[in-house]
Design a protein around this motif. Structure first.
Motif, short mmCIF file in Angstrom:
data_model
loop_
_atom_site.label_atom_id
_atom_site.label_comp_id
_atom_site.label_asym_id
_atom_site.label_seq_id
_atom_site.Cartn_x
_atom_site.Cartn_y
_atom_site.Cartn_z
N GLY A 77 0.90 -1.42 0.03
CA GLY A 77 0.01 0.02 0.07
C GLY A 77 0.75 1.27 0.09
N PHE A 78 0.35 2.14 0.56
CA PHE A 78 0.96 3.55 0.85
C PHE A 78 1.18 3.90 2.26
CE2 PHE A 78 -1.90 3.39 -3.26
CZ PHE A 78 -1.03 4.00 -3.99
N ASN A 79 1.65 5.01 2.27
CA ASN A 79 1.93 5.71 3.52
C ASN A 79 0.70 6.35 4.18
OD1 ASN A 79 3.30 6.34 5.88
ND2 ASN A 79 5.05 7.34 4.65
N LYS A 80 -0.45 6.20 3.50
CA LYS A 80 -1.62 6.74 4.15
C LYS A 80 -2.61 5.46 3.86
CE LYS A 80 -0.99 10.93 5.48
NZ LYS A 80 -1.22 11.45 6.74
N PRO A 81 -3.83 5.56 4.85
CA PRO A 81 -4.72 4.60 4.52
C PRO A 81 -5.61 4.84 3.42
CG PRO A 81 -4.85 5.37 6.96
CD PRO A 81 -3.99 6.34 6.18
N VAL A 82 -5.96 3.94 2.43
CA VAL A 82 -6.97 4.05 1.44
C VAL A 82 -8.26 4.88 1.83
CG1 VAL A 82 -8.34 2.71 -0.40
CG2 VAL A 82 -6.04 1.75 0.38
N SER A 83 -8.55 4.84 3.00
CA SER A 83 -9.78 5.41 3.46
C SER A 83 -9.37 6.98 3.48
CB SER A 83 -10.38 4.97 4.91
OG SER A 83 -9.18 5.10 5.73
N TYR A 141 -6.31 -1.17 10.58
CA TYR A 141 -5.62 -1.41 9.44
C TYR A 141 -5.99 -2.70 8.71
CZ TYR A 141 -1.90 -1.41 5.92
OH TYR A 141 -1.13 -1.58 4.84
N GLN A 142 -6.02 -3.94 9.34
CA GLN A 142 -6.36 -5.16 8.95
C GLN A 142 -7.65 -4.96 8.37
OE1 GLN A 142 -7.01 -8.49 11.36
NE2 GLN A 142 -5.87 -9.82 9.97
N ALA A 143 -8.66 -4.55 9.11
CA ALA A 143 -9.93 -4.31 8.67
C ALA A 143 -10.25 -3.84 7.27
CB ALA A 143 -10.97 -3.65 9.72
N GLU A 144 -9.32 -2.73 7.17
CA GLU A 144 -9.71 -1.84 5.71
C GLU A 144 -9.14 -2.62 4.86
OE1 GLU A 144 -8.68 2.55 5.28
OE2 GLU A 144 -6.90 1.56 4.22
N LEU A 145 -7.77 -3.48 5.02
CA LEU A 145 -7.21 -4.29 3.84
C LEU A 145 -8.28 -5.36 3.77
CD1 LEU A 145 -3.52 -4.65 5.36
CD2 LEU A 145 -4.27 -3.20 3.36
N TYR A 150 -7.98 -7.83 0.26
CA TYR A 150 -6.75 -8.15 0.74
C TYR A 150 -6.63 -9.20 1.88
CZ TYR A 150 -1.19 -7.91 1.26
OH TYR A 150 0.07 -8.24 1.40
N ASP A 151 -6.17 -10.56 1.37
CA ASP A 151 -6.28 -11.46 2.63
C ASP A 151 -4.87 -12.27 2.83
OD1 ASP A 151 -5.46 -12.86 0.40
OD2 ASP A 151 -7.24 -14.39 0.34
N LYS A 152 -4.13 -11.36 2.96
CA LYS A 152 -2.61 -11.91 3.29
C LYS A 152 -2.01 -11.42 4.77
CE LYS A 152 -1.06 -12.07 -1.65
NZ LYS A 152 -0.23 -11.57 -2.70
N THR A 153 -2.93 -10.93 5.57
CA THR A 153 -2.51 -10.58 6.69
C THR A 153 -3.21 -11.25 8.00
OG1 THR A 153 -4.35 -8.91 7.00
CG2 THR A 153 -2.03 -8.09 5.86
N ARG A 154 -2.72 -11.29 8.91
CA ARG A 154 -3.23 -11.94 10.20
C ARG A 154 -2.70 -10.95 11.43
NH1 ARG A 154 -0.11 -15.84 12.69
NH2 ARG A 154 1.59 -16.53 11.17
N MET A 155 -3.14 -10.94 12.46
CA MET A 155 -2.96 -10.18 13.90
C MET A 155 -2.25 -11.46 14.69
SD MET A 155 -3.78 -7.07 13.69
CE MET A 155 -3.46 -6.89 15.53
N VAL A 156 -1.14 -11.04 15.13
CA VAL A 156 -0.38 -11.94 16.00
C VAL A 156 -0.25 -11.35 17.29
CG1 VAL A 156 0.98 -12.96 13.98
CG2 VAL A 156 1.64 -10.94 15.30
N ASP A 157 -0.16 -12.22 18.57
CA ASP A 157 -0.32 -11.70 19.82
C ASP A 157 0.97 -11.68 20.14
OD1 ASP A 157 0.56 -14.36 20.42
OD2 ASP A 157 -1.20 -15.06 21.22
N GLY A 173 1.44 -7.67 16.76
CA GLY A 173 1.58 -7.09 15.62
C GLY A 173 0.68 -7.55 14.55
N LEU A 174 1.12 -7.04 13.29
CA LEU A 174 0.34 -7.48 12.14
C LEU A 174 1.24 -8.17 11.02
CD1 LEU A 174 -2.44 -7.37 10.61
CD2 LEU A 174 -1.72 -5.33 9.47
N TYR A 175 1.01 -9.58 10.97
CA TYR A 175 1.89 -10.17 9.86
C TYR A 175 1.18 -10.09 8.38
CZ TYR A 175 4.41 -13.76 7.20
OH TYR A 175 5.04 -14.50 6.21
#
Length: 424
Positions: A77-83, A141-145, A150-157, A173-175
């Motif tokens: 992505g970009f250095n700003k959210p798509v929203s 951010y993950q919710a926006e993706l 975009y289904d390549k992320t997951r939250m990690v504890d 974090g977000l992997y």
């Protein structure tokens, strides 16, 4: 004579690359590109593949600027959210820009595969959270993706993060399996080789001192002139004062890295078992990864003043040890820096100076990937396909505040607020 690449781990592990001559005399081509970094080289490749003759003029060496010194991180992505971008441009254009940012990674991996560029390309990335606020931001951010498909992320504890990187600093974090890393200088050198095999002529040690953006554009140097049908300006933070009308829309910002001594395979793997690239999400962020020869490459700290700290090595080492105190016995073999170009809204700045002259710069930390698609868009607009370029060019870019000598102090004061926010 061109300057050698800045002393760095990248320069010491660069693939063999021949020195290219300086321009000597006058030439003509379909397109003249100013700058042999990622933007200029991808543009040249895309144009050559479309049958155009291309000349690239580089003031120093191929990849001498940010393309050969950056953190080597390929970021989604970009250095700003798509929203946020949608708020500026509307949902339709924002969606197209998101799709282009994903196309960028496809182009990059395709270039590496097609042209057999040996640049240690690997996928896998962690955005790390230092505080609860960061975790909330990453969930948003993950919710926006996910909303973008975009289904390549997951939250990690915290526990899973600790299995990826040996520091207790992170809450989670977000992997992102779709972001990654590479050797930035070797990627640039490989692009240059690929361009030349397609017939592109590259001249090093050839600083452009003046341009004509009229119906028959040209680039003038101390040793000759290139006349073309189209001109592309791809100097990014190193374009200098060549084009005052766009200079105020970008700000060169210095960023720094250190490289440790060789840790040995076992120690390097214990430090970063997952062998992924990692960055925290502070505004002034830290980022790091391990190298192919089992070093730790750590980046952080920025200078908005244009002045480098004399104790840079000590400061960066101290920051590294805050997160990795187990490295206190490790020597630092390398310290280097360079300039990247940021824009006020932290998105790339593309546009026209005239019907024959185009530019792209200001990637704001996301240039390893986004330069690939911007090079393609520059080639598209030159060959008469302007639709996608025009959407990118609609991004609103205001000049940095402060006239003349007040521009940099104004930015330094603004960034101080973000530094304090990170600390608090």
């Amino acid at each position: 004579m061109p300057k050698p690449h800045v002393a760095s781990w990248y320069a010491d592990t660069a693939n063999p690359s021949r020195e290219r001559p300086a321009l000597d005399g006058d030439l003509s081509a379909d397109v003249c590109v100013v700058g042999a970094g990622y933007t200029g080289l991808v543009t040249a490749i895309e144009l050559a593949q479309r049958g155009h003759s291309v000349v690239v003029l580089e003031a120093e060496r191929v990849g001498w600027g940010a393309s050969g010194r950056n953190g080597g991180q390929i970021v989604t992505g970009f250095n700003k959210p798509v929203s946020t971008i949608a708020g500026w441009m509307g949902d339709k254009d924002a969606r197209l820009l998101w799709d282009l940012s994903e196309e960028a990674k496809t182009i990059l991996s395709g270039l590496v595969e097609t042209h057999k560029i040996d640049c240690d390309l690997r996928w896998g990335y962690l955005l790390a959270a230092l505080k609860p606020r960061h975790m909330a931001e990453l969930r948003d951010y993950q919710a926006e993706l996910e909303g973008l498909g975009y289904d390549k992320t997951r939250m990690v504890d915290r526990e899973e993060v600790r299995s990826m990187v040996d520091t207790p600093a992170y809450l989670g974090g977000l992997y992102d399996a779709g972001s990654g890393q590479l050797h930035p200088l070797n990627y640039a050198l490989g692009l240059a080789d690929a361009a030349e095999k397609l017939g592109v002529r590259i001249f090093e040690g050839t600083r452009v001192t003046g341009i004509d953006t009229g119906p028959s554009p040209s680039a003038t140097t101390a040793t000759g002139t290139v006349r073309a049908r189209f001109l592309v300006l791809a100097g990014n933070a190193y374009l200098g004062k060549l084009v005052p009308s766009i200079q105020s829309r970008i700000m060169p910002v210095a960023t720094y890295m250190i490289g440790t001594e060789v840790l040995g395979e076992n120690r390097a793997k214990s430090l970063l078992p997952a062998d992924i690239a990692i960055a925290d999400i502070n505004f002034v962020l830290n980022y790091y990864r391990r190298s192919k020869d089992h070093r730790f490459l750590f980046g952080g700290g920025v200078s908005y003043s244009g002045l480098d700290r004399p104790d840079l090595k000590r400061v960066l080492r101290g920051t590294m040890l805050k997160y990795f105190p187990q490295l206190k016995d490790v020597a630092i073999d390398y310290v280097w820096g360079g300039h990247v170009a940021i824009t006020l809204n932290r998105t790339p700045h593309l546009g026209r100076l005239s019907p024959t002259t185009y530019f792209a710069h200001g990637y704001s930390g996301h240039g390893v990937a986004l330069t690939a698609v911007c090079g393609r868009l520059l080639a598209e607009v030159i060959t008469g396909q302007a639709d996608r370029f025009d959407v990118f060019a609609k991004l609103p870019h205001a000049p940095f505040p402060g006239p003349g000598p007040l521009k940099t102090p104004a930015l330094v004061l603004g960034m101080l607020w973000y530094r304090l926010r990170d600390l608090l």
